[in-house]
Design a protein around this motif. Structure first.
Motif, PDB file in Angstrom:
ATOM      1  N   VAL A  25      39.234  17.087  52.363  1.00  0.00           N
ATOM      2  CA  VAL A  25      39.653  17.709  51.422  1.00  0.00           C
ATOM      3  C   VAL A  25      38.425  18.484  50.737  1.00  0.00           C
ATOM      4  O   VAL A  25      37.441  17.671  50.528  1.00  0.00           O
ATOM      5  CB  VAL A  25      40.648  17.046  50.244  1.00  0.00           C
ATOM      6  N   GLN A  26      38.617  19.812  50.541  1.00  0.00           N
ATOM      7  CA  GLN A  26      37.496  20.711  49.860  1.00  0.00           C
ATOM      8  C   GLN A  26      38.102  21.317  48.421  1.00  0.00           C
ATOM      9  O   GLN A  26      39.166  21.899  48.480  1.00  0.00           O
ATOM     10  CB  GLN A  26      36.929  21.713  50.737  1.00  0.00           C
ATOM     11  N   ALA A  68      41.666  24.710  46.533  1.00  0.00           N
ATOM     12  CA  ALA A  68      41.841  23.451  47.557  1.00  0.00           C
ATOM     13  C   ALA A  68      42.207  23.909  48.735  1.00  0.00           C
ATOM     14  O   ALA A  68      42.570  24.725  49.212  1.00  0.00           O
ATOM     15  CB  ALA A  68      42.765  22.489  46.805  1.00  0.00           C
ATOM     16  N   SER A  69      41.969  22.781  49.779  1.00  0.00           N
ATOM     17  CA  SER A  69      42.152  23.310  51.118  1.00  0.00           C
ATOM     18  C   SER A  69      43.451  22.751  51.700  1.00  0.00           C
ATOM     19  O   SER A  69      43.905  22.694  52.773  1.00  0.00           O
ATOM     20  CB  SER A  69      41.216  22.327  52.030  1.00  0.00           C
ATOM     21  N   GLY A  70      44.384  22.470  50.343  1.00  0.00           N
ATOM     22  CA  GLY A  70      45.860  22.127  50.785  1.00  0.00           C
ATOM     23  C   GLY A  70      46.480  21.753  49.469  1.00  0.00           C
ATOM     24  O   GLY A  70      45.944  22.372  48.374  1.00  0.00           O
ATOM     25  N   ASN A 130      46.930  27.753  47.019  1.00  0.00           N
ATOM     26  CA  ASN A 130      46.357  26.350  46.810  1.00  0.00           C
ATOM     27  C   ASN A 130      45.243  26.381  45.820  1.00  0.00           C
ATOM     28  O   ASN A 130      44.244  25.875  45.952  1.00  0.00           O
ATOM     29  CB  ASN A 130      45.858  25.731  48.008  1.00  0.00           C
ATOM     30  N   THR A 131      45.469  27.248  44.712  1.00  0.00           N
ATOM     31  CA  THR A 131      44.491  27.335  43.674  1.00  0.00           C
ATOM     32  C   THR A 131      45.083  26.872  42.205  1.00  0.00           C
ATOM     33  O   THR A 131      46.193  27.247  42.089  1.00  0.00           O
ATOM     34  CB  THR A 131      43.815  28.882  43.545  1.00  0.00           C
TER      35      THR A 131
END
Length: 121
Positions: free
Chosen positions: A2-3, A24-26, A73-74
């Motif tokens: 996860v980033q 986010a990456s998800g 995803n923010t």
């Protein structure tokens, strides 16, 4: 992996506004925490996976608003009427699973690198 990538910090005068972003990456339940020099990390605001549930610390209620754009995803933290005591490094955090918001740092698995917010008097 996860980033979380934060942005939006900076220097602002008391009474001013800033908006922090955390990409986010998800899609996860997310939270914002902050840590001032010499102090422990403290909870600021949290939002559920769906975005329906939110919660803010008493110290920022009525001034800070957490929201999310699920397409991007923010997660955002809109900070209004900033005070010098809001000065800190702000961190976003994420956790997988769950359908509510989470207010403890130990509830979160992933953390961003932090962004500095400085409020001058």
């Amino acid at each position: 992996q996860v980033q979380l990538v934060e942005s939006g910090g900076g220097l602002v005068q008391a009474g001013g506004s800033l908006r922090l972003s955390c990409a986010a990456s998800g899609r996860y339940a997310m939270g914002w925490f902050r840590q001032a020099p010499g102090k422990e990390r403290e909870f600021v605001a949290a939002i559920s996976w769906s975005g329906v549930g939110t919660h803010s610390a008493d110290s920022v209620k009525g001034r800070f608003t957490i929201s999310r754009d699920s397409v991007k995803n923010t997660v955002y933290l809109q900070m209004n009427n900033l005070k010098p005591e809001d000065t800190a490094v702000y961190y976003c955090a994420a956790r997988g699973g769950g359908f509510t918001y989470y207010t403890r740092a130990t509830d979160y698995e992933y953390w961003g690198q932090g962004t500095q917010v400085t409020v001058s008097s």
